[in-house]
Design a protein around this motif. Sequence first.
Motif, PDB file in Angstrom:
ATOM      1  N   MET A 121       0.834  -1.208   0.000  1.00  0.00           N
ATOM      2  CA  MET A 121       0.000   0.000   0.000  1.00  0.00           C
ATOM      3  C   MET A 121       0.869   1.259   0.000  1.00  0.00           C
ATOM      4  N   ALA A 122       1.992   1.226   0.720  1.00  0.00           N
ATOM      5  CA  ALA A 122       2.917   2.364   0.709  1.00  0.00           C
ATOM      6  C   ALA A 122       3.539   2.539  -0.678  1.00  0.00           C
ATOM      7  N   TYR A 123       3.893   1.425  -1.317  1.00  0.00           N
ATOM      8  CA  TYR A 123       4.438   1.470  -2.678  1.00  0.00           C
ATOM      9  C   TYR A 123       3.410   2.019  -3.652  1.00  0.00           C
ATOM     10  N   ASP A 124       2.150   1.651  -3.468  1.00  0.00           N
ATOM     11  CA  ASP A 124       1.066   2.165  -4.310  1.00  0.00           C
ATOM     12  C   ASP A 124       0.951   3.680  -4.179  1.00  0.00           C
ATOM     13  N   ARG A 125       1.015   4.194  -2.933  1.00  0.00           N
ATOM     14  CA  ARG A 125       0.938   5.652  -2.710  1.00  0.00           C
ATOM     15  C   ARG A 125       2.155   6.355  -3.334  1.00  0.00           C
ATOM     16  N   PHE A 126       3.316   5.722  -3.240  1.00  0.00           N
ATOM     17  CA  PHE A 126       4.530   6.288  -3.832  1.00  0.00           C
ATOM     18  C   PHE A 126       4.366   6.434  -5.343  1.00  0.00           C
ATOM     19  N   LEU A 127       3.888   5.379  -5.990  1.00  0.00           N
ATOM     20  CA  LEU A 127       3.716   5.432  -7.444  1.00  0.00           C
ATOM     21  C   LEU A 127       2.652   6.451  -7.839  1.00  0.00           C
ATOM     22  N   ALA A 128       1.532   6.473  -7.099  1.00  0.00           N
ATOM     23  CA  ALA A 128       0.429   7.370  -7.444  1.00  0.00           C
ATOM     24  C   ALA A 128       0.821   8.838  -7.342  1.00  0.00           C
ATOM     25  N   ILE A 129       1.648   9.170  -6.352  1.00  0.00           N
ATOM     26  CA  ILE A 129       1.979  10.573  -6.101  1.00  0.00           C
ATOM     27  C   ILE A 129       3.290  10.980  -6.768  1.00  0.00           C
ATOM     28  N   CYS A 130       4.272  10.082  -6.769  1.00  0.00           N
ATOM     29  CA  CYS A 130       5.597  10.431  -7.296  1.00  0.00           C
ATOM     30  C   CYS A 130       5.809  10.009  -8.747  1.00  0.00           C
ATOM     31  N   ARG A 131       5.071   9.009  -9.210  1.00  0.00           N
ATOM     32  CA  ARG A 131       5.220   8.529 -10.591  1.00  0.00           C
ATOM     33  C   ARG A 131       3.845   8.415 -11.264  1.00  0.00           C
ATOM     34  N   PRO A 132       3.066   9.489 -11.295  1.00  0.00           N
ATOM     35  CA  PRO A 132       1.684   9.405 -11.806  1.00  0.00           C
ATOM     36  C   PRO A 132       1.586   9.015 -13.275  1.00  0.00           C
ATOM     37  N   LEU A 133       2.574   9.389 -14.096  1.00  0.00           N
ATOM     38  CA  LEU A 133       2.495   9.115 -15.531  1.00  0.00           C
ATOM     39  C   LEU A 133       2.629   7.629 -15.853  1.00  0.00           C
ATOM     40  N   THR A 134       3.355   6.895 -15.019  1.00  0.00           N
ATOM     41  CA  THR A 134       3.549   5.458 -15.264  1.00  0.00           C
ATOM     42  C   THR A 134       2.775   4.596 -14.262  1.00  0.00           C
ATOM     43  N   TYR A 135       1.908   5.239 -13.471  1.00  0.00           N
ATOM     44  CA  TYR A 135       1.206   4.526 -12.392  1.00  0.00           C
ATOM     45  C   TYR A 135       0.365   3.361 -12.913  1.00  0.00           C
ATOM     46  N   SER A 136      -0.408   3.600 -13.977  1.00  0.00           N
ATOM     47  CA  SER A 136      -1.341   2.574 -14.463  1.00  0.00           C
ATOM     48  C   SER A 136      -0.626   1.327 -14.964  1.00  0.00           C
ATOM     49  N   THR A 243      -5.014  10.822   2.696  1.00  0.00           N
ATOM     50  CA  THR A 243      -4.920   9.424   2.274  1.00  0.00           C
ATOM     51  C   THR A 243      -3.711   8.741   2.908  1.00  0.00           C
ATOM     52  N   CYS A 244      -2.565   9.415   2.870  1.00  0.00           N
ATOM     53  CA  CYS A 244      -1.343   8.831   3.426  1.00  0.00           C
ATOM     54  C   CYS A 244      -1.411   8.757   4.953  1.00  0.00           C
ATOM     55  N   GLY A 245      -2.070   9.743   5.571  1.00  0.00           N
ATOM     56  CA  GLY A 245      -2.178   9.756   7.025  1.00  0.00           C
ATOM     57  C   GLY A 245      -2.924   8.559   7.566  1.00  0.00           C
ATOM     58  N   SER A 246      -3.989   8.142   6.870  1.00  0.00           N
ATOM     59  CA  SER A 246      -4.749   6.962   7.296  1.00  0.00           C
ATOM     60  C   SER A 246      -3.865   5.725   7.295  1.00  0.00           C
ATOM     61  N   HIS A 247      -3.096   5.558   6.215  1.00  0.00           N
ATOM     62  CA  HIS A 247      -2.227   4.391   6.100  1.00  0.00           C
ATOM     63  C   HIS A 247      -1.126   4.423   7.151  1.00  0.00           C
ATOM     64  N   LEU A 248      -0.538   5.598   7.375  1.00  0.00           N
ATOM     65  CA  LEU A 248       0.544   5.708   8.361  1.00  0.00           C
ATOM     66  C   LEU A 248       0.045   5.436   9.785  1.00  0.00           C
ATOM     67  N   THR A 249      -1.199   5.808  10.078  1.00  0.00           N
ATOM     68  CA  THR A 249      -1.774   5.525  11.392  1.00  0.00           C
ATOM     69  C   THR A 249      -1.865   4.017  11.622  1.00  0.00           C
ATOM     70  N   VAL A 250      -2.362   3.295  10.614  1.00  0.00           N
ATOM     71  CA  VAL A 250      -2.474   1.837  10.701  1.00  0.00           C
ATOM     72  C   VAL A 250      -1.084   1.203  10.828  1.00  0.00           C
ATOM     73  N   VAL A 251      -0.129   1.698  10.037  1.00  0.00           N
ATOM     74  CA  VAL A 251       1.242   1.180  10.087  1.00  0.00           C
ATOM     75  C   VAL A 251       1.841   1.378  11.482  1.00  0.00           C
ATOM     76  N   GLY A 252       1.639   2.565  12.062  1.00  0.00           N
ATOM     77  CA  GLY A 252       2.185   2.862  13.381  1.00  0.00           C
ATOM     78  C   GLY A 252       1.652   1.929  14.452  1.00  0.00           C
ATOM     79  N   ILE A 253       0.321   1.687  14.442  1.00  0.00           N
ATOM     80  CA  ILE A 253      -0.283   0.784  15.430  1.00  0.00           C
ATOM     81  C   ILE A 253       0.218  -0.641  15.237  1.00  0.00           C
ATOM     82  N   PHE A 254       0.227  -1.095  13.988  1.00  0.00           N
ATOM     83  CA  PHE A 254       0.584  -2.485  13.691  1.00  0.00           C
ATOM     84  C   PHE A 254       2.040  -2.789  14.046  1.00  0.00           C
ATOM     85  N   TYR A 255       2.951  -1.965  13.550  1.00  0.00           N
ATOM     86  CA  TYR A 255       4.370  -2.235  13.789  1.00  0.00           C
ATOM     87  C   TYR A 255       4.782  -1.910  15.222  1.00  0.00           C
TER      88      TYR A 255
END
Length: 315
Positions: A121-136, A243-255
Amino acid sequence: MEPESGANGTAVAEFILLGLVETPGLWPAVFVLFLFAYLVTVGGNLSILAAILVEPKLHTPMYFFLGNLSVLDMGCITVTVPSMLGRLLSHKRTVPYAACLTQLFFFHLLAGVDCFLLTAMAYDRFLAICRPLTYSTRMSQTVQRILVAVSWACAFSNALTHTVAISTLNFCGPNVINHFYCDLPQLFQLSCSSTQLNELLLFGLGVLMAGAPMILIVTSYIHVAAAVLRIRSAEGRKKAFSTCGSHLTVVGIFYGTGIFSYMRLGSVEASDKDKGIGILNTIISPMLNPLIYSLRNPDVQGALRRVLMGKRAFA
């Protein structure tokens, strides 16, 4: 799988799980509380799955991974809570040796998939925000399925390794576990043979299962944060951070809970803190995930309203 005999010729055939509280008068309250938590968790995650299915806007890689995470959350709480509720109802706190190891295997299987899925999911956010042209192309349906399949394969190998390794230990008494489910640290404390190799294995695989994903997640979000800060639109920055904050919250609790539970090698005392961390890891986190991902997401909120009202969305 049967336990091996100890040095004195006896072997533990079952374990006694003390549960969350040892006072019988509190058992009904604990039963009601955790039954409620279980129903809320399953209902919340099923709602997320239904929302993803009925809302075309949510047919994206991020929500594909979120749907898989919801399945894992339901599985994780189902591995631990129903058996605990059953023991509270029957007033029996014993669990057979084989059942204990089976619970341990499935718990580590599902938690292991969680580790890798959160990384995907973190990799997905990275591609969507940092590599939008090649995301699909980089996050095609084939890539999504490969990431999920690899997550399951790695987690299965990890869980099987730990289960086989602990089955080689001798348990000749005592057999009382100060917890509400079977897990590695508590079983290590009961073994009458050396657990040094098992603890080293737990540490080594823990680095691979948690350390490497955490490094990848942190690296991804460093790039994401830099990219988001370059967005000129305040609304665009807010949406990306939400969007990223939701994922980071879950990551923080889990790890956070996982590191506390498994990276304390050499600890010999079972503590009520372990029960608290177990509640966070197996109950609170799966229960909060649907809320974390839906509270600030208007698309999910709209889809949930349509699910509850029995309406279908149209693409």
